[in-house]
Design a protein around this motif. Structure first.
Motif, short mmCIF file in Angstrom:
data_model
loop_
_atom_site.label_atom_id
_atom_site.label_comp_id
_atom_site.label_asym_id
_atom_site.label_seq_id
_atom_site.Cartn_x
_atom_site.Cartn_y
_atom_site.Cartn_z
N ILE A 271 0.83 -1.20 0.00
CA ILE A 271 0.00 0.00 0.00
C ILE A 271 0.87 1.26 0.00
CG2 ILE A 271 -1.68 1.31 1.35
CD1 ILE A 271 -2.87 -1.34 2.24
N ALA A 272 1.97 1.23 0.75
CA ALA A 272 2.89 2.37 0.73
C ALA A 272 3.49 2.55 -0.67
CB ALA A 272 4.01 2.15 1.75
N LEU A 273 3.79 1.44 -1.34
CA LEU A 273 4.30 1.53 -2.71
C LEU A 273 3.25 2.10 -3.65
CD1 LEU A 273 6.50 0.89 -4.80
CD2 LEU A 273 5.55 -1.42 -4.97
N ALA A 274 1.98 1.71 -3.47
CA ALA A 274 0.91 2.22 -4.32
C ALA A 274 0.75 3.74 -4.14
CB ALA A 274 -0.40 1.52 -3.99
N LEU A 275 0.94 4.22 -2.92
CA LEU A 275 0.83 5.66 -2.67
C LEU A 275 2.05 6.43 -3.15
CD1 LEU A 275 -0.70 5.59 0.93
CD2 LEU A 275 -1.89 5.88 -1.24
N PHE A 276 3.20 5.75 -3.26
CA PHE A 276 4.44 6.42 -3.62
C PHE A 276 4.70 6.40 -5.13
CE2 PHE A 276 9.14 6.44 -4.13
CZ PHE A 276 9.39 7.69 -3.57
N ILE A 277 4.06 5.49 -5.84
CA ILE A 277 4.33 5.34 -7.28
C ILE A 277 4.10 6.64 -8.05
CG2 ILE A 277 3.35 4.30 -9.38
CD1 ILE A 277 3.37 1.63 -8.00
N PRO A 278 2.99 7.39 -7.83
CA PRO A 278 2.83 8.64 -8.59
C PRO A 278 3.99 9.61 -8.44
CG PRO A 278 0.78 8.03 -7.55
CD PRO A 278 1.82 7.11 -6.99
N ARG A 279 4.63 9.64 -7.28
CA ARG A 279 5.76 10.54 -7.08
C ARG A 279 6.95 10.15 -7.94
NH1 ARG A 279 5.13 14.03 -2.89
NH2 ARG A 279 3.43 13.60 -1.42
N LEU A 280 7.07 8.87 -8.23
CA LEU A 280 8.16 8.43 -9.10
C LEU A 280 8.01 8.98 -10.51
CD1 LEU A 280 8.46 4.67 -8.03
CD2 LEU A 280 9.81 6.62 -7.24
N PHE A 281 6.78 9.30 -10.90
CA PHE A 281 6.52 9.85 -12.23
C PHE A 281 6.30 11.36 -12.19
CE2 PHE A 281 5.47 5.41 -12.52
CZ PHE A 281 5.83 5.04 -13.80
N GLY A 282 6.62 11.97 -11.06
CA GLY A 282 6.46 13.41 -10.95
C GLY A 282 5.04 13.85 -10.78
N ARG A 283 4.15 12.95 -10.36
CA ARG A 283 2.75 13.30 -10.15
C ARG A 283 2.48 13.45 -8.66
NH1 ARG A 283 0.24 11.47 -14.85
NH2 ARG A 283 1.79 11.60 -16.53
N ARG A 284 1.26 13.88 -8.37
CA ARG A 284 0.85 13.96 -6.97
C ARG A 284 0.75 12.57 -6.39
NH1 ARG A 284 -4.52 17.09 -6.37
NH2 ARG A 284 -5.05 15.70 -8.08
N GLY A 285 1.16 12.44 -5.15
CA GLY A 285 1.07 11.15 -4.48
C GLY A 285 0.27 11.29 -3.22
N GLY A 286 0.31 10.25 -2.39
CA GLY A 286 -0.40 10.30 -1.13
C GLY A 286 -1.77 9.69 -1.23
N LEU A 287 -2.63 10.08 -0.29
CA LEU A 287 -3.95 9.48 -0.19
C LEU A 287 -4.87 9.90 -1.31
CD1 LEU A 287 -4.56 9.78 3.64
CD2 LEU A 287 -3.82 7.77 2.36
N ASP A 288 -4.52 10.94 -2.10
CA ASP A 288 -5.39 11.36 -3.19
C ASP A 288 -5.51 10.31 -4.27
OD1 ASP A 288 -2.80 11.61 -3.98
OD2 ASP A 288 -3.10 13.47 -5.12
N ILE A 289 -4.54 9.37 -4.33
CA ILE A 289 -4.63 8.32 -5.34
C ILE A 289 -5.78 7.38 -5.04
CG2 ILE A 289 -3.07 6.73 -4.17
CD1 ILE A 289 -3.36 7.30 -7.94
N LEU A 290 -6.13 7.23 -3.75
CA LEU A 290 -7.23 6.34 -3.39
C LEU A 290 -8.58 6.97 -3.72
CD1 LEU A 290 -5.96 5.04 0.05
CD2 LEU A 290 -5.71 4.00 -2.19
N SER A 291 -8.67 8.29 -3.64
CA SER A 291 -9.91 8.96 -3.96
C SER A 291 -10.03 9.34 -5.41
CB SER A 291 -10.06 10.22 -3.10
OG SER A 291 -8.98 11.10 -3.34
N GLY A 292 -8.91 9.17 -6.15
CA GLY A 292 -8.94 9.49 -7.56
C GLY A 292 -8.84 10.96 -7.86
N GLU A 293 -8.47 11.79 -6.90
CA GLU A 293 -8.39 13.23 -7.12
C GLU A 293 -7.08 13.58 -7.83
OE1 GLU A 293 -8.91 15.05 -3.36
OE2 GLU A 293 -10.95 14.30 -3.08
#
Length: 293
Positions: A271-293
């Motif tokens: 789950i930590a990896l799922a939240l961190f993956i967007p940051r690897l691509f220069g995108r927003r990360g964190g809990l917003d990935i779960l809400s789709g924001e």
């Protein structure tokens, strides 16, 4: 010549004592809420901490801690039954992850691009599995397989998990698809690309961070799932969660503590990896990935 002294703004800008008192009361943390929050987290995580602690117990006891040892982890590694169940859970998780991601991406694209009432209705129906109790979904899946004459096995668990996980992928990706500029695809088609080539070469790479994050999240959810696996699995081989439940009915063994601790650590890492993956691509990360924001 007499100089006029203008009044300074220092006195007026300084907050009144009553205002300072109100601000001080507002800044203070409510002690009751802090205490309730602390008790809540203690009740929630203290049993998990006890399980993790006694997984390193050198004694075969669930009440007396005799010292740190890797005895029960060693026993798990040499337990053929638990290892077979672990392999079954990994296969189910991988297949469910792949199937739900492929279908979820297609469904998210279709729901966003479809502007009709049917598309809106499909979007509402897609949310039903998220609000339906999982035990209802498990019983319904079992009755469906029984009604069709399909024997319960690892394959039925995979089908049930894929069906249940599609909604999670769609929720995560739907807003990401809506945020994409459709003119980019139109520009690609103006340059000679077909519709499929525009989706494959333009849209999917833009969705890649969210797709990877949702894939890792689905893997963690399916690997830990018990209710749906319990109602749709066969006799053997059983997923690891069902095997653990079958084992604790005859008494909790210290090996189960080790297995539970490993499953918990693996799920937290995924789950930590799922939240961190967007940051690897220069995108927003964190809990917003779960809400789709």
């Amino acid at each position: 010549m007499t100089l006029l002294r203008l009044p300074t703004a220092t006195a007026s800008a300084r907050p009144a004592p009553r205002a300072r008192a109100r601000r001080g009361r507002a800044d203070r943390k409510p002690r009751l809420l802090v205490a309730v929050t602390a008790v809540f987290f203690a009740l929630l995580y203290l049993p998990i901490g006890v399980v993790a602690l006694f997984s390193f117990n050198s004694k075969k006891s669930l009440t007396v801690f005799g010292g740190f040892s890797l005895r029960w982890y060693h026993a798990f590694v040499h337990d053929d039954v638990l290892l077979a169940s672990l392999g079954t859970s990994l296969r189910i998780s991988l297949v469910a992850m792949a199937g739900s991601v492929v279908l979820g991406v297609a469904l998210a694209l279709g729901l966003v691009r479809c502007r009709t009432r049917l598309g809106s209705l499909a979007g509402l129906v897609m949310l039903v599995p998220l609000i339906t109790p999982e035990i209802v979904t498990g019983v319904a899946s079992m009755l469906l397989f029984k009604g069709l004459g399909v024997a319960l096995s690892t394959g039925t668990v995979m089908l049930a998990e894929i069906t249940f996980s599609i909604s999670y992928v769609t929720v995560i990706l739907r807003s990401r698809v809506a945020a994409l500029n459709p003119e980019v695809e139109e520009a690609a088609m103006d340059l000679g690309a077909t519709r499929w080539q525009a989706v494959r070469l333009v849209t999917l790479p833009a969705l890649l961070p969210a797709v990877l994050a949702s894939a890792v999240l689905i893997f963690a959810l399916v690997f830990d799932d018990f209710v749906l696996a319990y109602f749709t699995t066969g006799v053997d081989p059983q997923p690891l969660s069902v095997r653990i439940y079958s084992a604790i009915r005859f008494g909790v063994q210290p090996t189960i503590n080790a297995v539970g601790t490993l499953m918990l650590a693996g799920s937290v890492a995924l789950i930590a990896l799922a939240l961190f993956i967007p940051r690897l691509f220069g995108r927003r990360g964190g809990l917003d990935i779960l809400s789709g924001e």
